[in-house]
Design an enzyme around this catalytic site. Structure first.
Site, mmCIF file in Angstrom:
data_model
loop_
_atom_site.group_PDB
_atom_site.id
_atom_site.type_symbol
_atom_site.label_atom_id
_atom_site.label_comp_id
_atom_site.label_asym_id
_atom_site.label_seq_id
_atom_site.Cartn_x
_atom_site.Cartn_y
_atom_site.Cartn_z
ATOM 1 N N SER A 170 15.018 39.081 15.461
ATOM 2 C CA SER A 170 13.921 38.555 15.714
ATOM 3 C C SER A 170 13.833 37.013 15.635
ATOM 4 O O SER A 170 14.298 36.683 14.679
ATOM 5 C CB SER A 170 12.924 39.295 14.747
ATOM 6 N N GLU A 171 13.420 36.372 16.948
ATOM 7 C CA GLU A 171 13.894 34.865 16.916
ATOM 8 C C GLU A 171 12.944 34.137 16.050
ATOM 9 O O GLU A 171 13.316 32.791 16.135
ATOM 10 C CB GLU A 171 13.736 34.485 18.282
#
Lengths: 219, 233
Positions: A46-47
């Protein structure tokens, strides 16, 4: 019959391999997490800075400091790591993520993608999408084959401002699976009950159709 | 303040020196990991004409959104700004300047700025509206664009724990942009959940070394959740 959102996700899940690090975008891509085969290990990136994203928390485990890139409350799996945004995009830009799945408004036969901006409408921003498409070696786009008025989203050339150029390899729509190679879409599979003719009709870009086009299998 | 003791007692002290027209780098992702009390102090100070460098711009009544409501922000440099009706109104009315920047490029602009690197090449945004007016250069057969780094007069960040020398530890994904923001401010102010004695944080567990931090204040946080999502059953 065209595929539902969940069926598209289920088909994309077949692109996963054991040991993959995967980034899933918002929308249909997020649903892919529900269909990871049980005999397979994948780590979701998840960035906002989490590698090893787990399911949504129970009410007792909700933590405002634990969110995903969609700003949803999540959990971390055993073996997860947490890091800064710069580190997160070093992974992404540096090509360390094995598979990226994201949505789009349009994709064209040269692998260009338009996904963040419709002129005349309020531009909310690209978030991490431009970095993801620039960095990933292996990108699958999920979207409906045509818009609500029946206009194809698979074009000879994107009409909307681009998110990235020459970066998309594969598209899974509600009608078909296609790869993009040498300036054309190549039809690989069709949704159960969907005719090749319908796919040809709804694909505005150059489409290469082999003699035999298998139906997708969900076994 | 004596020696390396960077703790301040009031928000006035924490944000003193902030004046109209300055650039402020802010940590946080959505409403996660934002320095709530420092933002509230800027509202109290009524400082205006500010440029904020922050991934997002809060929501209407929380986060940086409260500074929008008071029209204190002249320009936002962000990757995603859609969660906020007042933002939309000001933007469409031409009252607010917006520089949309890809999220990874934004993080790297802060990191490079804090590290003394004035610009860097990235493939992100090549061939898109982001590349307009920017130098393009080919490396190993691939096209890259030149992006300039960012620094600000102030950086405002949130950490979990600080010792009095400003060594910081973050909590879970509230880390996000905070470590880079910390390096990119001429004056870096950190709002923390807990201040501990020097020596309580092990040297190897420190995520932001105190050299980047100028002022520390203990806050109390609402920690508002933007999208509460729960497991089914």
């Amino acid at each position: 019959m065209s595929l539902s959102r969940d069926q598209i996700a289920k088909r994309v899940a077949q692109e996963l391999q054991d040991g993959f690090y995967v980034n899933l975008g918002i929308g249909i891509p997020t649903l892919v997490a529900n269909y990871v085969p049980t005999d397979m290990e994948v780590m979701l990136q998840s960035e906002n800075g989490l590698l090893g994203m787990g399911p949504y928390p129970t009410e007792d485990n909700v933590d405002a400091d634990m969110i995903n890139a969609g700003k949803e409350t999540v959990t971390a799996v055993t073996g997860a790591s947490i890091f800064s945004s710069a580190e997160s995009f070093a992974m992404i830009r540096g090509g360390h993520v094995d598979l990226t799945v994201l949505g789009a408004f349009e994709v064209d036969q040269n692998g260009n993608i338009a996904s963040y901006m419709i002129p005349g409408k309020l531009v909310k921003g690209m978030g991490g999408a431009m970095d993801l498409v620039a960095g990933a070696q292996n990108i699958v786009v999920t979207m409906t084959h045509a818009d609500k008025r029946g206009n194809s989203k698979l074009l000879a050339s994107c009409s909307l401002p681009l998110t990235g150029v020459d970066c998309i390899n594969k598209v899974v729509t509600d009608l078909a699976v296609m790869k993009i190679e040498n300036g054309a879409f190549h039809l690989l599979e069709r949704a159960p009950g969907v005719s090749v003719e319908e796919i040809i009709e709804k694909t505005a870009g150059k489409l290469i159709v082999p003699e035999f086009v298998p139906e997708m299998s969900f076994e | 303040m004596a020696g390396f003791d960077k703790v301040v007692d009031t928000y006035e002290q924490a944000m003193s020196g902030l004046t109209d027209g300055m650039t402020v780098i802010a940590g946080g992702f959505g409403l996660c990991g934002i320095p709530e009390g420092l933002i509230a102090q800027i509202k109290t100070m009524k400082t205006s004409g500010l440029t904020f460098v922050s991934n997002n711009c809060g929501v209407d009544d929380f986060g940086l959104g409260i500074l929008l409501q008071e029209k204190q922000i002249k320009k936002m440099i962000s990757s995603y700004v859609g969660e906020n009706a007042e933002f939309e109104r000001q933007y469409l009315a031409g009252e607010l300047e917006v520089e949309l920047t890809p999220q990874g490029t934004l993080a790297e602009k802060m990191r490079a700025g804090g590290a003394g690197i004035p610009a860097f090449y990235t493939a992100t945004g090549y061939g898109t509206p982001v590349a307009e007016g920017k130098e393009v250069k080919e490396f190993n057969g691939r096209q890259y664009i030149l992006e300039e780094s960012i620094t600000g007069e102030f950086a405002i960040i949130r950490a979990w724990k600080a010792d009095k020398m400003g060594n910081l530890v973050y909590r879970d994904t509230a880390m996000n942009f905070n470590p880079m923001a910390a390096t990119a401010g001429k004056t870096t102010v950190v709002e923390v959940e807990e201040i501990v004695e020097v020596g309580e944080l092990k040297p190897m567990e420190i995520q932001t070394p105190g050299i980047y931090v100028d002022r520390i204040i203990k806050g109390s946080f609402e920690k508002r959740i933007e999208r509460l999502t729960l497991a089914k059953n």
